[in-house]
Design an enzyme around this catalytic site. Structure first.
Site, PDB file in Angstrom:
ATOM      1  N   GLU A  64      -7.100 -54.390 -41.880  1.00 24.26           N
ATOM      2  CA  GLU A  64      -8.287 -53.676 -41.390  1.00 24.26           C
ATOM      3  C   GLU A  64      -8.399 -52.274 -41.961  1.00 24.26           C
ATOM      4  O   GLU A  64      -9.501 -51.763 -42.180  1.00 24.26           O
ATOM      5  CB  GLU A  64      -8.293 -53.651 -39.854  1.00 24.26           C
ATOM      6  CG  GLU A  64      -7.541 -52.515 -39.185  1.00 24.26           C
ATOM      7  CD  GLU A  64      -6.035 -52.532 -39.422  1.00 24.26           C
ATOM      8  OE1 GLU A  64      -5.420 -51.456 -39.396  1.00 24.26           O
ATOM      9  OE2 GLU A  64      -5.475 -53.623 -39.620  1.00 24.26           O
ATOM     10  N   ASP A  65      -7.268 -51.641 -42.244  1.00 24.09           N
ATOM     11  CA  ASP A  65      -7.294 -50.292 -42.796  1.00 24.09           C
ATOM     12  C   ASP A  65      -7.945 -50.273 -44.176  1.00 24.09           C
ATOM     13  O   ASP A  65      -8.793 -49.426 -44.480  1.00 24.09           O
ATOM     14  CB  ASP A  65      -5.868 -49.719 -42.871  1.00 24.09           C
ATOM     15  CG  ASP A  65      -4.864 -50.752 -43.357  1.00 24.09           C
ATOM     16  OD1 ASP A  65      -5.245 -51.698 -44.080  1.00 24.09           O
ATOM     17  OD2 ASP A  65      -3.675 -50.632 -43.003  1.00 24.09           O
ATOM     18  N   ASN A  66      -7.562 -51.218 -45.029  1.00 24.00           N
ATOM     19  CA  ASN A  66      -8.144 -51.306 -46.355  1.00 24.00           C
ATOM     20  C   ASN A  66      -9.634 -51.624 -46.289  1.00 24.00           C
ATOM     21  O   ASN A  66     -10.441 -51.072 -47.052  1.00 24.00           O
ATOM     22  CB  ASN A  66      -7.400 -52.373 -47.166  1.00 24.00           C
ATOM     23  CG  ASN A  66      -7.813 -52.397 -48.619  1.00 24.00           C
ATOM     24  OD1 ASN A  66      -8.865 -52.912 -48.965  1.00 24.00           O
ATOM     25  ND2 ASN A  66      -6.966 -51.835 -49.470  1.00 24.00           N
ATOM     26  N   ALA A 103     -11.675 -48.541 -45.150  1.00 25.57           N
ATOM     27  CA  ALA A 103     -11.823 -47.617 -46.274  1.00 25.57           C
ATOM     28  C   ALA A 103     -12.850 -48.132 -47.265  1.00 25.57           C
ATOM     29  O   ALA A 103     -13.698 -47.361 -47.764  1.00 25.57           O
ATOM     30  CB  ALA A 103     -10.472 -47.416 -46.956  1.00 25.57           C
TER      31      ALA A 103
END
Length: 462
Positions: free
Chosen positions: A278-280, A283
């Site tokens: 989810e972080d990628n 971003a």
């Protein structure tokens, strides 16, 4: 005369082969690729020197609370991570005049809770809360854990920080500085992230391999790619962004102007619960949907690596290769061609064909220089040279990491299931995941998302 004829003919034949247009073109392409990879590696090395050798104190550290934007630190907790007390304490000791800390745990009996409560008692002047109870909005347990803290955060700027990460006391102020800046192209910065730097407190083979990977090759390429900044490249150990920006994106990665105005797609953090990385994806959404940019601050996310076996290391690397394969296929397929062993083979064959450079001296020089650059990157991030006490273990792990890179890639690229936090998932198109079903290749199945019941109770502590 006749006895010398075969030798002359052989020499002429070799010259003809060497002059074959297709082979010669292939050799020059290989040489170009070799030079390009060295240029990227040197860019990462020089950028690391420039960015991390000096970490000046931000002026925001000494401002009054009302003159700086507030920050909400969101720390998802699950179990006793290695070095947990010191990791969490680094949030309490931030030199910044206006921030709060929200600890998120799924269950009241989580072993991390006593650690968080002990720190809250130690630092009563810091605005800190514990929020107990997950909300199932997707298959990603981290997002499910964070969603209530995300909604209750008092500030627009959110700093999502993994529980196995420790940050310098000046990191928040420097990160907010970066978030308020502009990119080289003049675009607004929507996300600030930090390159992970592994710290090993227990010498295990998997831990050393991970340390050698994160602190050299990974950091070098990560910094180089973010210096060139042609696309989003973010690892989410430590990310700072605005909730108001996140509430405008849905993970489609289509510019907002091109999205259907009647679309009912969910926006904000809940939209990313369907992804494992989810972080990628957050971003990437901020980059492509809003047209904004990212920045690296001059701090590192000190990732304390616990007891990791060789199998743990291989599975961890394979997991993210399989996720990336479904998110960015072309760059993932190129990854083996960026590793030192494959790059050296390409360079060696090309130079041998074009200039008849002997293989052994070339390979010795190649690996000596490659290691020197990697150690220089390590020194820039750590702020000191490789300690003598771990020199031989580290160098052995570095060599092992380089030799394992291609076999791990080949193992990973042909699979679609991954293990994460004790659960097994199948990676789908665009990086979405679902619990893996029981089958020949999947092993034991994980419970489907509808098998989980959200906690009805929510406990908030001040």
């Amino acid at each position: 005369m006749n006895s010398s004829q075969p030798g002359v003919e052989e020499e002429q034949h070799l010259l003809q082969d060497k002059g074959h247009p297709a082979l010669l073109a292939l050799a020059f392409v290989g040489l170009g690729w070799y030079i390009l990879l060295w240029a990227i590696g040197l860019l990462g090395c020089l950028a690391a020197r420039r960015r991390y050798k000096h970490r000046p104190r931000s002026r925001l550290a000494t401002e009054s609370p009302g003159s700086v934007p507030g920050v909400s630190i969101l720390r998802p907790l699950k179990g006793l991570d290695t070095n947990l007390y010191e990791n969490l304490e680094s949030s309490f000791t931030q030199e910044y005049p206006s921030f709060e800390i929200l600890f998120s745990v799924a269950h009241e009996d989580d072993q991390a809770l006593p650690v968080a409560r002990e720190l809250m008692a130690k630092y009563p002047h810091v605005n800190a809360k514990v929020i107990v109870g997950e909300e199932i909005i997707g298959v990603n347990p981290k997002v499910n854990n964070l969603i209530r803290s995300y909604r209750q955060a008092a500030n627009d700027i959110l700093w999502v920080l993994d529980s196995n990460v420790m940050m310098h006391s000046g990191a928040m102020a420097r990160s907010v500085d970066a978030l308020q800046g502009k990119s080289r192209s003049g675009r607004r910065i929507a996300l600030v992230h930090h390159v992970p730097f592994a710290i090993v407190n227990e010498s295990r083979i998997g831990s050393r391999l991970d340390e050698a990977f994160l602190n050299t090759n990974h950091a070098k390429m990560y910094i180089a790619i973010n210096t060139v900044a042609i696309d989003s490249c973010v690892m989410g150990k430590s990310n700072l962004y605005r909730r108001s920006d996140l509430e405008r994106v849905n993970g489609s990665r289509k510019p907002i102007a091109q999205q259907d105005s009647q679309s009912s797609e969910q926006c904000g953090l809940p939209a990313f619960g369907r992804y494992l990385a989810e972080d990628n994806m957050i971003a990437s959404a901020l980059w492509h949907e809003l047209g904004e940019r990212h920045d690296l601050s001059c701090d590192v996310a000190r990732n304390v690596v616990g007891k990791m076996s060789l199998s743990d290391y291989i599975q961890r690397r394979a997991r993210w290769i399989r996720v990336r394969k479904h998110m960015v296929l072309a760059p993932t397929l190129l990854e083996p061609l960026t590793e030192s062993v494959v790059v050296s083979a390409i360079g060696c064959a090309s130079l041998k064909y074009i200039f008849n450079v002997p293989a052994l001296p070339f390979l010795l020089l190649h690996f000596t220089l490659w290691l020197s650059v990697d150690l220089d990157v390590y020194s820039s991030l750590a702020g000191h040279r490789l300690p003598a006490s771990i020199r031989w273990e580290f160098l052995g792990a570095w060599l092992g990491r380089e030799l394992l890179a291609l076999p791990i890639f080949l193992y990973a690229i042909f699979g679609d299931t991954v293990n994460w936090r004790g659960r097994r998932y199948q990676v789908l198109r665009n990086g979405e995941v679902r619990p893996a079903r029981e089958g020949r290749w999947c092993g034991r199945t994980s419970r489907q998302s509808h098998d989980y019941e959200p906690l009805e109770v929510e406990i908030v502590e001040h």
